[in-house]
Motif scaffolding. Structure first.
Motif, PDB file in Angstrom:
ATOM      1  N   THR A  17       0.850  -1.190   0.000  1.00  0.00           N
ATOM      2  CA  THR A  17       0.000   0.000   0.000  1.00  0.00           C
ATOM      3  C   THR A  17       0.885   1.239   0.000  1.00  0.00           C
ATOM      4  N   TYR A  18       0.395   2.255  -0.696  1.00  0.00           N
ATOM      5  CA  TYR A  18       1.028   3.574  -0.639  1.00  0.00           C
ATOM      6  C   TYR A  18       0.002   4.514  -0.025  1.00  0.00           C
ATOM      7  N   GLY A  19       0.146   4.862   1.225  1.00  0.00           N
ATOM      8  CA  GLY A  19      -0.869   5.662   1.907  1.00  0.00           C
ATOM      9  C   GLY A  19      -2.190   4.922   1.859  1.00  0.00           C
ATOM     10  N   ALA A  20      -3.228   5.586   1.335  1.00  0.00           N
ATOM     11  CA  ALA A  20      -4.550   4.959   1.293  1.00  0.00           C
ATOM     12  C   ALA A  20      -4.715   4.073   0.062  1.00  0.00           C
ATOM     13  N   PHE A  21      -3.742   4.110  -0.854  1.00  0.00           N
ATOM     14  CA  PHE A  21      -3.873   3.383  -2.119  1.00  0.00           C
ATOM     15  C   PHE A  21      -3.226   2.003  -2.030  1.00  0.00           C
ATOM     16  N   THR A  22      -3.964   0.985  -2.447  1.00  0.00           N
ATOM     17  CA  THR A  22      -3.422  -0.379  -2.440  1.00  0.00           C
ATOM     18  C   THR A  22      -2.964  -0.743  -3.849  1.00  0.00           C
ATOM     19  N   ALA A  23      -1.670  -0.854  -4.038  1.00  0.00           N
ATOM     20  CA  ALA A  23      -1.124  -1.219  -5.354  1.00  0.00           C
ATOM     21  C   ALA A  23      -1.216  -2.721  -5.582  1.00  0.00           C
ATOM     22  N   VAL A  24      -0.969  -3.500  -4.508  1.00  0.00           N
ATOM     23  CA  VAL A  24      -1.083  -4.966  -4.597  1.00  0.00           C
ATOM     24  C   VAL A  24      -1.857  -5.454  -3.379  1.00  0.00           C
ATOM     25  N   GLY A  41      -0.903  -7.872 -17.374  1.00  0.00           N
ATOM     26  CA  GLY A  41      -1.971  -6.951 -16.988  1.00  0.00           C
ATOM     27  C   GLY A  41      -1.736  -5.577 -17.564  1.00  0.00           C
ATOM     28  N   ALA A  42      -2.780  -4.748 -17.471  1.00  0.00           N
ATOM     29  CA  ALA A  42      -2.709  -3.404 -18.034  1.00  0.00           C
ATOM     30  C   ALA A  42      -1.829  -2.511 -17.173  1.00  0.00           C
ATOM     31  N   SER A  43      -1.498  -1.353 -17.705  1.00  0.00           N
ATOM     32  CA  SER A  43      -0.651  -0.403 -17.003  1.00  0.00           C
ATOM     33  C   SER A  43      -1.237  -0.048 -15.634  1.00  0.00           C
ATOM     34  N   GLY A  44      -0.395  -0.082 -14.623  1.00  0.00           N
ATOM     35  CA  GLY A  44      -0.815   0.336 -13.289  1.00  0.00           C
ATOM     36  C   GLY A  44      -1.463  -0.744 -12.442  1.00  0.00           C
ATOM     37  N   CYS A  45      -1.520  -1.987 -12.925  1.00  0.00           N
ATOM     38  CA  CYS A  45      -2.221  -3.041 -12.177  1.00  0.00           C
ATOM     39  C   CYS A  45      -1.373  -3.667 -11.068  1.00  0.00           C
ATOM     40  N   GLY A  46      -0.085  -3.300 -11.000  1.00  0.00           N
ATOM     41  CA  GLY A  46       0.741  -3.784  -9.894  1.00  0.00           C
ATOM     42  C   GLY A  46       1.796  -4.807 -10.264  1.00  0.00           C
ATOM     43  N   LYS A  47       2.084  -4.961 -11.537  1.00  0.00           N
ATOM     44  CA  LYS A  47       3.050  -5.968 -11.980  1.00  0.00           C
ATOM     45  C   LYS A  47       4.466  -5.650 -11.480  1.00  0.00           C
ATOM     46  N   THR A  48       4.921  -4.414 -11.762  1.00  0.00           N
ATOM     47  CA  THR A  48       6.279  -4.037 -11.367  1.00  0.00           C
ATOM     48  C   THR A  48       6.423  -4.066  -9.849  1.00  0.00           C
ATOM     49  N   THR A  49       5.397  -3.597  -9.162  1.00  0.00           N
ATOM     50  CA  THR A  49       5.453  -3.596  -7.694  1.00  0.00           C
ATOM     51  C   THR A  49       5.644  -5.025  -7.178  1.00  0.00           C
ATOM     52  N   THR A  50       4.899  -5.973  -7.755  1.00  0.00           N
ATOM     53  CA  THR A  50       5.029  -7.375  -7.339  1.00  0.00           C
ATOM     54  C   THR A  50       6.446  -7.881  -7.608  1.00  0.00           C
ATOM     55  N   ASP A 161      11.311  -7.327 -16.332  1.00  0.00           N
ATOM     56  CA  ASP A 161      10.239  -6.333 -16.314  1.00  0.00           C
ATOM     57  C   ASP A 161      10.125  -5.664 -17.674  1.00  0.00           C
ATOM     58  N   GLU A 162       9.144  -6.067 -18.469  1.00  0.00           N
ATOM     59  CA  GLU A 162       8.941  -5.542 -19.837  1.00  0.00           C
ATOM     60  C   GLU A 162      10.269  -5.464 -20.573  1.00  0.00           C
ATOM     61  N   PRO A 163      11.049  -6.543 -20.603  1.00  0.00           N
ATOM     62  CA  PRO A 163      12.403  -6.439 -21.159  1.00  0.00           C
ATOM     63  C   PRO A 163      12.394  -6.140 -22.656  1.00  0.00           C
TER      64      PRO A 163
HETATM   65  N1  LIG Z   1       6.189   4.887  -5.023  1.00  0.00           N
HETATM   66  C1  LIG Z   1       4.885   4.919  -5.285  1.00  0.00           C
HETATM   67  N2  LIG Z   1       4.058   5.751  -4.642  1.00  0.00           N
HETATM   68  C2  LIG Z   1       2.731   5.768  -4.881  1.00  0.00           C
HETATM   69  N3  LIG Z   1       2.113   4.975  -5.786  1.00  0.00           N
HETATM   70  C3  LIG Z   1       2.877   4.127  -6.466  1.00  0.00           C
HETATM   71  C4  LIG Z   1       4.300   4.042  -6.272  1.00  0.00           C
HETATM   72  N4  LIG Z   1       4.786   3.083  -7.092  1.00  0.00           N
HETATM   73  C5  LIG Z   1       3.722   2.615  -7.786  1.00  0.00           C
HETATM   74  N5  LIG Z   1       2.586   3.229  -7.414  1.00  0.00           N
HETATM   75  C6  LIG Z   1       1.238   2.961  -7.929  1.00  0.00           C
HETATM   76  O1  LIG Z   1       0.965   1.584  -7.792  1.00  0.00           O
HETATM   77  C7  LIG Z   1       0.244   1.083  -8.923  1.00  0.00           C
HETATM   78  C8  LIG Z   1       0.965  -0.109  -9.504  1.00  0.00           C
HETATM   79  O2  LIG Z   1       2.182   0.311 -10.076  1.00  0.00           O
HETATM   80  P1  LIG Z   1       3.108  -0.677 -10.906  1.00  0.00           P
HETATM   81  O3  LIG Z   1       4.334   0.069 -11.261  1.00  0.00           O
HETATM   82  O4  LIG Z   1       3.289  -1.921 -10.139  1.00  0.00           O
HETATM   83  O5  LIG Z   1       2.225  -0.938 -12.189  1.00  0.00           O
HETATM   84  P2  LIG Z   1       2.545  -1.846 -13.461  1.00  0.00           P
HETATM   85  O6  LIG Z   1       1.512  -2.898 -13.496  1.00  0.00           O
HETATM   86  O7  LIG Z   1       3.959  -2.252 -13.463  1.00  0.00           O
HETATM   87  O8  LIG Z   1       2.251  -0.822 -14.664  1.00  0.00           O
HETATM   88  P3  LIG Z   1       3.064  -0.577 -16.043  1.00  0.00           P
HETATM   89  O9  LIG Z   1       2.566  -1.613 -17.007  1.00  0.00           O
HETATM   90  O10 LIG Z   1       2.596   0.798 -16.454  1.00  0.00           O
HETATM   91  O11 LIG Z   1       4.507  -0.637 -15.762  1.00  0.00           O
HETATM   92  C9  LIG Z   1       0.124   2.261  -9.880  1.00  0.00           C
HETATM   93  O12 LIG Z   1      -1.171   2.806  -9.760  1.00  0.00           O
HETATM   94  C10 LIG Z   1       1.162   3.241  -9.412  1.00  0.00           C
HETATM   95  O13 LIG Z   1       0.780   4.556  -9.682  1.00  0.00           O
END
Ligand SMILES: Nc1ncnc2c1ncn2[C@@H]1O[C@H](COP(=O)(O)OP(=O)(O)OP(=O)(O)O)[C@@H](O)[C@H]1O
Ligand SMILES: [Mg+2]
Length: 390
Positions: A17-24, A41-50, A161-163
């Motif tokens: 989680t980032y503050g109130a936002f849950t990325a994964v 998954g689509a952009s922003g779905c949490g792949k890179t974070t995972t 990661d998207e190599p």
């Molecule tokens: N340091 C951060 N602070 C706040 N929010 C973040 C941070 N890093 C990522 N996020 C948010 O977490 C969500 C997931 O991000 P992530 O980078 O995992 O997406 P992704 O699936 O890899 O997308 P993409 O295909 O665009 O690379 C996004 O909505 C992003 O804005």
């Protein structure tokens, strides 16, 4: 002999989680040793974070990461048997290819690197290029250097990661096969992040489809394609047609549904919705499973097939196939892909047609979800075609 599990990646309740936002959202996932696993998954779905949580580059808000039997949640990245290849491969511009690949060994104080580096360059088919500088190589070659540079450290797991994101479409297709070959040859676990469904399907043994911080479905490419459990997965992987229908009767393994004036049959085993009599079900069928017959010939359609009527609204000749859009009372824009073998010249826009298919090729989904989930435009998804057109 017991199976080697030292390269298993196990995520237990991992979340970010980032503050109130849950990325994964809390995620449980096991990637078996030696498999080629894709997070799609689509952009922003949490792949890179995972991926970054597996690498140790991001601290999870909860849960644990294990590699084999070892809990690595509290280990720094450099102590994990993991290497990452990013989209920007970030090669050292002043070092030649040989030295770029040798870098990890030299940093660990290893003196005799020649044999290992040469073997690695051989693996990625760059033996001839050893003395060139990165800027003298093509994008695909530079990407292979980045892979060699990561593999030379003998990681148990390679994270990608998207190599291939920086490569043009044709080179990307080539590199997909190349990466798959390399993975088969070295036999280590690959976890590959991509937003490109074709890429995930071509390369991976198992694909996890992510949507808004959750894994929506996990399976082999064929299983996800043939048996999607949500409209998101059905639309994100290829194209699906949906008909809203009501359950008429159930007998044995067969569900009979009412749609418009007609009846459709769905195998019970392919229905992921409760499907009580009187309840609603979304009937799904892929465009290539459907046959198109001119209404004048409808008498020749064999018994026992699912059928609906409609009018051709549009047709486009693609070469191997012709893609039709058919307006039907039960579904406004039905897509049908017909192989170009014997084309009926009457199948042109305006023609009245019967669409028919084997009931076994029908799947059923819970009706309480958006038909448009996972389609282009609903979540900023780019299709390969759009990308190629740029
Ligand atoms: N340091 C951060 N602070 C706040 N929010 C973040 C941070 N890093 C990522 N996020 C948010 O977490 C969500 C997931 O991000 P992530 O980078 O995992 O997406 P992704 O699936 O890899 O997308 P993409 O295909 O665009 O690379 C996004 O909505 C992003 O804005
Ligand atoms: Mg990303």
């Amino acid at each position: 002999m017991t199976k080697d599990s030292s390269g298993d990646v196990r995520l237990s309740g991992i979340s970010k989680t980032y503050g109130a936002f849950t990325a994964v959202h809390p995620l449980d996932l096991t990637v078996p040793q030696g498999s080629f696993f894709a997070l799609l998954g689509a952009s922003g779905c949490g792949k890179t974070t995972t991926l970054r949580m597996i690498a140790g580059l991001e601290e999870p808000s909860g849960g644990t990461v294990s590699l084999g039997e070892q809990d690595v949640t509290n280990l720094p990245p450099y102590k994990r048997p993991v290497n990452t290849v990013f989209q920007s491969y970030a090669l050292f511009p002043h070092l030649d290819i040989f030295e770029n690949v040798a870098f990890g060994l030299r940093r660990r104080g290893i003196k005799s690197v020649k044999k290992q580096v040469e073997d690695m360059l051989e693996l990625v088919q760059l033996g001839e290029q050893a003395r060139k500088k990165p800027h003298q190589l093509s994008g695909g070659q530079q990407q292979r250097v980045a892979v060699a540079r990561a593999l030379i450290n003998h990681p148990k797991v390679l994270l990608l990661d998207e190599p291939l994101g920086a490569l043009d479409l044709k080179l990307r297709r080539q590199m997909q096969l190349e990466l798959k070959r390399i993975q088969t040859e070295v036999g280590i676990t690959f976890v590959h992040v991509t937003h490109d469904q074709e890429e995930a399907m071509t390369m991976a043994d198992t694909v996890a489809v992510m949507n808004a911080g959750r894994v929506e479905q996990l399976g082999s490419p064929a299983d996800l394609y043939e048996n999607p459990r949500t409209t998101f997965v059905a639309n994100f992987l290829g194209t699906s047609n949906f008909i809203e229908a009501e359950v008429d009767t159930r007998s044995g393994d067969e569900i009979v549904l009412r749609a418009g004036g007609g009846k459709l049959v769905l195998p019970g085993a392919r229905c992921s919705a409760p499907a009580a009599v009187g309840g609603k079900v979304l009937v799904g069928v892929r465009p290539e499973k459907i046959s198109l017959t001119h209404a004048d010939e409808a008498g020749g359609i064999p018994e026992g097939r699912n059928r609906i009527t409609g009018r051709i609204a549009d047709s486009s000749f693609i070469g191997v196939s012709t893609q039709y859009v058919v307006d039907s009372p039960v579904c406004p824009e039905f897509e049908v892909y017909a192989q170009n073998i014997d084309r009926d010249p009457r199948l042109v826009p305006g023609a009245e047609v019967v669409l028919h298919w084997n009931p076994a090729h029908t799947f059923g989904l819970d009706a309480a979800q958006s038909l448009l989930a996972g389609t282009t435009g609903s979540a900023g998804i780019e299709t390969v075609a759009e990308e190629a057109a740029r």
